[in-house]
Design a protein around this motif. Structure first.
Motif, short mmCIF file in Angstrom:
data_model
loop_
_atom_site.label_atom_id
_atom_site.label_comp_id
_atom_site.label_asym_id
_atom_site.label_seq_id
_atom_site.Cartn_x
_atom_site.Cartn_y
_atom_site.Cartn_z
N LEU A 66 -1.52 -19.01 -58.18
CA LEU A 66 -1.55 -19.43 -56.75
C LEU A 66 -1.80 -18.10 -55.99
O LEU A 66 -0.75 -17.53 -55.88
CB LEU A 66 -0.51 -20.38 -56.20
CG LEU A 66 -0.52 -20.72 -54.77
CD1 LEU A 66 -1.84 -21.23 -54.47
CD2 LEU A 66 0.79 -21.38 -54.55
N GLU B 229 -2.20 -17.02 -51.93
CA GLU B 229 -1.93 -17.30 -50.68
C GLU B 229 -2.45 -16.21 -49.98
O GLU B 229 -2.32 -14.88 -49.73
CB GLU B 229 -0.47 -17.24 -50.55
CG GLU B 229 0.30 -18.42 -51.08
CD GLU B 229 1.50 -18.45 -50.69
OE1 GLU B 229 2.15 -17.90 -49.69
OE2 GLU B 229 2.71 -19.27 -51.61
N ASP C 248 -5.17 -21.31 -49.47
CA ASP C 248 -4.47 -21.08 -50.91
C ASP C 248 -5.67 -21.10 -51.85
O ASP C 248 -6.86 -22.09 -51.61
CB ASP C 248 -3.57 -21.88 -51.22
CG ASP C 248 -2.38 -21.90 -50.29
OD1 ASP C 248 -2.31 -20.75 -49.68
OD2 ASP C 248 -1.49 -22.60 -49.99
N GLY D 96 -9.02 -24.79 -53.71
CA GLY D 96 -9.13 -23.87 -52.65
C GLY D 96 -10.70 -23.39 -52.26
O GLY D 96 -11.02 -22.40 -51.97
N THR E 174 -11.21 -22.65 -48.73
CA THR E 174 -10.89 -21.26 -48.49
C THR E 174 -12.06 -20.34 -48.76
O THR E 174 -12.31 -19.40 -48.28
CB THR E 174 -9.71 -20.79 -49.35
OG1 THR E 174 -8.54 -21.72 -48.97
CG2 THR E 174 -9.30 -19.67 -49.14
#
Length: 448
Positions: free
Chosen positions: A4, A6, A11, A142, A145
């Motif tokens: 993961l 961040e 994320d 994600g 993102t």
């Protein structure tokens, strides 16, 4: 096996191909474990193509493998890069493909390979990267993102104008054992490894603050600029000077109130170091305010609370803490009776001159004297005494100069009266001449 990330945009969860690319995944996981990727910036973002990260220097030339990092910490010598693992079935076909960047070989000494840099594709069907860079994972969560990352503003080199950084890395599962000599830091880094001058990743350039806070900041900056200007001209000893806490400012005084009167009234609160009513420099009249300096701050506070709005000489006075720093120079006022400023050791105008410069004070005095004397000098400059005295007179002739050197100049003082001079006798003589007959005077004149 997942990791993961961040980031400052959101994320990202990456699934790793640990079975197909064990060495690449081990290198990637161990670098994550030692916080190698924490606070790294995405230094190369190409729209609908890829976003590259993993270089601590954010230049595209840094980074190394985990084994090279262990060697730099005291382990056995190991090359900077390791051999990439190319798997034919792993291609750059879908958006969100994670691939190690392969550094090219330069000469015989520098062998190419994989270090720490990797990229994530933000476009589909980029198959011409197959065989050039080693795919080892895919983004499973994600993608929003990635959309934000695809829309960031970049410069001509592809570096985002506002930093996009990996804030933290969390390993969800690690099937590999730690290599010998691996040292895990006690805490993640708190400072970015590169010296970035971009907009910080946690800074919003379009953010607006409330009007009162913005006005307070503007006033603070204006005050700092004014203080710096006063320091440059010599009115302040230094820009960050703070007013004394043991000095009171007293105003609304009666013009007849004297220094000793105030000192007597305020002395009941504590020892007074100085008490001065500020007066006009020319007339000496009271300006109806004063400064009182106590020995202790507690005495000044007590006087502030007790003497507010007290009747002094039929006037309700106002007491407050002083915000003036003139006392740091030499004295509160410019009263000429207080003695020469230079003897008191003050600074700035208290020392004489303007901004601590005596030459400017001299030219100002000369200008004032010239104006009083009726001089027609329009500019302020220094003129020698001899030139100033003879500027409007003609130079003496050579003969006159020679004569002046031969004999002294006659005095113009009146001739002293002789002791035998008789005023009455002189008056009789003048009267006898006036009474002479007219013809006799004519004969005398004719004879002459």
């Amino acid at each position: 096996m997942s990791v993961l990330f961040e980031t400052s945009l959101g994320d990202i969860v990456i699934d790793l191909e640990t079975d197909a690319c064990p060495k690449t995944c081990e290198n990637f996981l161990k670098l994550c474990k030692v916080y190698y990727y924490n606070l790294n910036a995405f230094f190369n973002v190409s729209k609908d193509f890829l976003a590259q990260v993993g270089d601590p220097t954010a230049t595209g030339t840094g980074g190394e493998s985990i084994w090279s990092l262990i060697a730099s910490q005291g382990g056995p010598s190991t090359p900077r890069y390791f051999t990439p693992e190319f798997v034919p079935r792993l291609k750059h076909r879908q958006r969100g493909t994670v691939s190690m960047a392969v550094a090219p070989a330069v000469g015989d000494e520098h062998k190419g390979g994989c270090g720490s840099q990797f990229f994530i594709t933000i476009g589909d069907n980029i198959e011409y990267l197959d065989g050039k860079h080693a795919v080892f994972g895919h983004v499973v969560e994600g993608f929003e993102t990635l959309d934000k990352l695809n829309d960031v503003f970049v410069d001509q080199d592809g570096r985002p104008l506002k930093d996009v950084r990996i804030r933290h890395v969390e390993i969800l599962e690690d099937p590999f054992e730690d290599p010998p000599g691996l040292v895990i830091p006690d805490s993640p880094p708190v400072k970015p490894p590169d010296n970035s001058t971009r907009i910080a990743e946690d800074e919003d350039p379009l953010e607006t603050m409330p009007e009162d806070e913005a006005e307070e900041i503007r006033r603070k900056k204006a005050a700092q600029a004014s203080a710096l200007t006063l320091e440059m001209v010599g009115d302040l000893p230094f820009a960050n000077v703070r007013p004394p806490e043991n000095v009171l400012f007293v105003c609304k005084l009666n013009p007849v109130t004297r220094d000793e009167d105030l000192e007597l009234i305020f002395s009941r609160f504590g020892k007074i170091m100085s008490c001065q009513v500020i007066r006009d420099k020319k007339t000496g009249d009271s300006l109806q305010y004063a400064f009182i300096e106590f020995d202790k701050r507690e005495d000044a506070e007590q006087a502030y609370f007790k003497m507010q709005n007290v009747l002094v000489d039929d006037r309700r006075i106002w007491v407050d803490f002083s915000q003036s720093v003139a006392r740091f120079n030499s004295q509160w006022s410019n009263n000429p009776k207080m003695g020469p400023p230079l003897a008191r050791g003050g600074r700035g105008r208290a020392r004489g001159g303007f901004g601590g410069r005596d030459d400017l004070e001299e030219t100002r005095r000369y200008r004032d004297q010239s104006s009083r004397a009726g001089s027609d000098y329009g500019m302020v400059f220094d003129v020698p005494d001899g030139e100033r005295r003879h500027r409007k007179t003609r130079s003496p002739s050579p003969r006159r100069r020679e004569r002046s050197t031969e004999r002294p100049r006659r005095s113009r003082s009146p001739r002293p009266r002789r002791r035998d001079d008789d005023p009455e006798r002189d008056r009789r003589r003048r009267g006898s001449r006036d009474r002479q007959p007219k013809d006799s005077r004519n004969r005398y004149e004719h004879r002459r």
